[in-house]
Design an enzyme around this catalytic site. Structure first.
Site, short mmCIF file in Angstrom:
data_model
loop_
_atom_site.label_atom_id
_atom_site.label_comp_id
_atom_site.label_asym_id
_atom_site.label_seq_id
_atom_site.Cartn_x
_atom_site.Cartn_y
_atom_site.Cartn_z
N GLY A 10 0.83 -1.21 0.00
CA GLY A 10 0.00 0.00 0.00
C GLY A 10 0.85 1.25 0.00
O GLY A 10 0.54 2.24 -0.68
N ASN A 11 1.99 1.23 0.74
CA ASN A 11 2.88 2.39 0.77
C ASN A 11 3.60 2.57 -0.56
O ASN A 11 4.02 3.68 -0.89
CB ASN A 11 3.93 2.25 1.89
CG ASN A 11 3.36 2.61 3.24
OD1 ASN A 11 2.77 3.67 3.41
ND2 ASN A 11 3.50 1.71 4.19
N LYS A 127 -0.64 -3.29 13.24
CA LYS A 127 -0.62 -2.99 11.80
C LYS A 127 -0.76 -1.48 11.58
O LYS A 127 -1.81 -0.89 11.87
CB LYS A 127 -1.79 -3.73 11.14
CG LYS A 127 -1.95 -3.45 9.67
CD LYS A 127 -0.94 -4.22 8.86
CE LYS A 127 -0.85 -3.75 7.45
NZ LYS A 127 0.41 -4.12 6.83
N LYS A 212 -1.20 -8.05 4.15
CA LYS A 212 -1.37 -8.68 2.83
C LYS A 212 -0.20 -9.60 2.48
O LYS A 212 -0.35 -10.47 1.63
CB LYS A 212 -1.56 -7.63 1.72
CG LYS A 212 -0.39 -6.70 1.52
CD LYS A 212 0.47 -7.05 0.36
CE LYS A 212 1.72 -6.23 0.26
NZ LYS A 212 2.43 -5.71 1.40
N LYS A 274 6.91 -9.15 5.74
CA LYS A 274 7.30 -9.55 4.37
C LYS A 274 8.28 -10.72 4.43
O LYS A 274 8.15 -11.70 3.69
CB LYS A 274 7.95 -8.38 3.63
CG LYS A 274 6.98 -7.26 3.36
CD LYS A 274 7.63 -6.11 2.63
CE LYS A 274 6.86 -4.84 2.91
NZ LYS A 274 5.41 -4.95 2.88
N1 LIG Z 1 15.29 -4.49 7.06
C1 LIG Z 1 14.67 -3.70 6.17
N2 LIG Z 1 14.99 -3.80 4.86
C2 LIG Z 1 14.35 -2.99 3.97
N3 LIG Z 1 13.38 -2.10 4.28
C3 LIG Z 1 13.01 -1.99 5.58
C4 LIG Z 1 13.65 -2.78 6.58
N4 LIG Z 1 13.08 -2.46 7.76
C5 LIG Z 1 12.14 -1.53 7.53
N5 LIG Z 1 12.10 -1.22 6.23
C6 LIG Z 1 11.14 -0.26 5.68
O1 LIG Z 1 9.98 -1.00 5.37
C7 LIG Z 1 9.38 -0.43 4.20
C8 LIG Z 1 8.44 -1.47 3.61
O2 LIG Z 1 7.36 -1.65 4.50
P1 LIG Z 1 5.95 -0.95 4.25
O3 LIG Z 1 6.12 0.46 3.79
O4 LIG Z 1 5.13 -1.22 5.44
O5 LIG Z 1 5.48 -1.84 3.04
P2 LIG Z 1 4.31 -1.76 1.98
O6 LIG Z 1 4.95 -1.29 0.71
O7 LIG Z 1 3.86 -3.19 1.93
O8 LIG Z 1 3.24 -0.84 2.51
C9 LIG Z 1 10.56 -0.02 3.36
O9 LIG Z 1 10.23 0.97 2.42
C10 LIG Z 1 11.54 0.48 4.40
O10 LIG Z 1 11.35 1.86 4.64
N1 LIG Z 2 -3.01 -4.66 4.41
C1 LIG Z 2 -1.68 -4.44 4.20
O1 LIG Z 2 -0.82 -5.28 4.45
O2 LIG Z 2 -1.36 -3.21 3.72
P1 LIG Z 2 0.10 -2.60 3.44
O3 LIG Z 2 0.77 -3.49 2.44
O4 LIG Z 2 -0.20 -1.25 2.88
O5 LIG Z 2 0.84 -2.52 4.73
#
Ligand SMILES: Nc1ncnc2c1ncn2[C@@H]1O[C@H](COP(=O)(O)OP(=O)(O)O)[C@@H](O)[C@H]1O
Ligand SMILES: NC(=O)OP(=O)(O)O
Length: 312
Positions: A10-11, A127, A212, A274
């Site tokens: 989502g981010n 979350k 997700k 992840k």
């Molecule tokens: N060990 C790591 N390796 C890479 N990224 C990391 C790590 N720990 C935290 N991050 C952060 O996590 C982010 C990805 O998680 P998030 O933004 O929650 O994912 P999503 O894209 O699923 O919403 C990366 O962009 C980075 O800023």
């Molecule tokens: N539901 C969920 O995992 O959303 P993000 O990937 O945006 O964290």
């Protein structure tokens, strides 16, 4: 023909600009790359996150809440984001396929994910959803919403956190399988799926957001996927993330990541789910998983970017 499950964060879809136009553009440029899988003859199954989107939607609901037009609860907001993000993907994917002369259907399946009503996650919110705030903003938020739990998210600021139970079953799995077997490109389990529990023979929605990454791994396992690709906004998995000695992993064994999970290497609510989801998929199937950046899809397909996790 390989079956490939692609999960988008989502981010990664909503990085700075929360407008529909900006999010559609992010989806469109991703889809342009993802179509390469279909051109290769692979079967693609798309899933996506909704953390920022569902949190923003909830804020809009709260801001406009009146007795005549009440705010929708979190499970319904989750369904609404499955619809909106699914629409962006469905529209962009069909358009891109048509441009390349490929006649293939694309379909969003509103998915309910069955969770355990006794999952300890219900009393331990983890979350992150919605926007990022600084410390001063958190003070104001806590004054307005004393029941909200705010947590620091991977060095990016504070966010509201909500319960995130683990997926137990994918309720629409057999429909998803039928659609996959028919060669349709499905967009499934958006935002991890709408969290529901079985109560007196009915499925009842819960105030939670499923990760997700876990539901993607579950679907990939059920469907017999050859690969799980998790696309986010980082080049891959780093050790010592955010520190001067940060190092990106390119090819790593699931067993090595398990050791680092045990040492609390990865941030909860961002990279930890992840890595855990990728390791689960690799351990269950023996097939590889990749974690990489949304903008590097082409290179990830070639194997030159991202972190590949293997059963070694
Ligand atoms: N060990 C790591 N390796 C890479 N990224 C990391 C790590 N720990 C935290 N991050 C952060 O996590 C982010 C990805 O998680 P998030 O933004 O929650 O994912 P999503 O894209 O699923 O919403 C990366 O962009 C980075 O800023
Ligand atoms: N539901 C969920 O995992 O959303 P993000 O990937 O945006 O964290």
């Amino acid at each position: 023909m390989a079956k490939i499950v692609v999960a988008l964060g989502g981010n990664a879809i909503l990085s700075k600009d929360a407008s529909a136009e900006a999010q559609r553009k992010a989806v469109e440029s991703t889809v342009e790359q993802l179509v390469s899988f279909i051109e290769n003859g692979d079967q693609l199954i798309i899933t996506h996150g909704n953390g920022p989107q569902v949190g923003n939607l909830l804020l809009q609901q709260i801001a406009a809440d009146t007795p005549a037009n009440p705010a929708m609860p979190l499970d319904t907001c989750g369904a609404m984001t499955q619809g909106s993000i699914g629409y962006w993907f469905q529209n962009a994917m069909k358009e891109e396929l048509s441009k390349r002369g490929i006649n293939k259907d694309v379909m969003t399946i509103i998915t309910q994910t069955i969770v355990d009503g006794n999952d300890p996650a219900f009393s331990n919110p983890s979350k992150p959803i919605g926007p990022f705030y600084d410390e001063a903003e958190v003070v104001d938020i806590k004054a307005d919403h004393p029941d909200w739990i705010m947590m620091e998210d991977a060095g990016r600021g504070y966010r509201r956190v909500v319960p995130s139970p683990k997926p137990v079953e994918i309720n629409e799995y057999s429909a998803i399988k039928t659609v996959v077997d028919a060669g349709i490109v499905p967009i499934v389990s958006g935002g991890g799926g709408i969290p529901v529990v079985r109560e007196n023979g009915k499925l009842v929605g819960k105030e939670a957001v499923i990760d997700k990454d876990f539901s993607a791994a579950k679907i990939a396992e059920l469907i017999g996927a050859d690969k799980l690709i998790i696309l986010t906004s980082a080049g891959g998995v780093f050790y010592n993330f955010g520190k001067p000695d940060a190092v990106q992993l390119h090819d790593v064994a699931a067993s090595e990541l398990e050791e680092h999970i045990a040492q609390n290497e990865f941030a909860k609510g961002s990279m930890l789910p992840k890595v855990q989801a990728a390791v689960n998929f690799v351990n269950q199937t023996g097939n590889p998983a990749v974690i990489g950046d949304l903008k590097d899809v082409k290179e990830i397909i070639k194997g030159t970017e991202g972190t590949v996790i293997r059963a070694k």
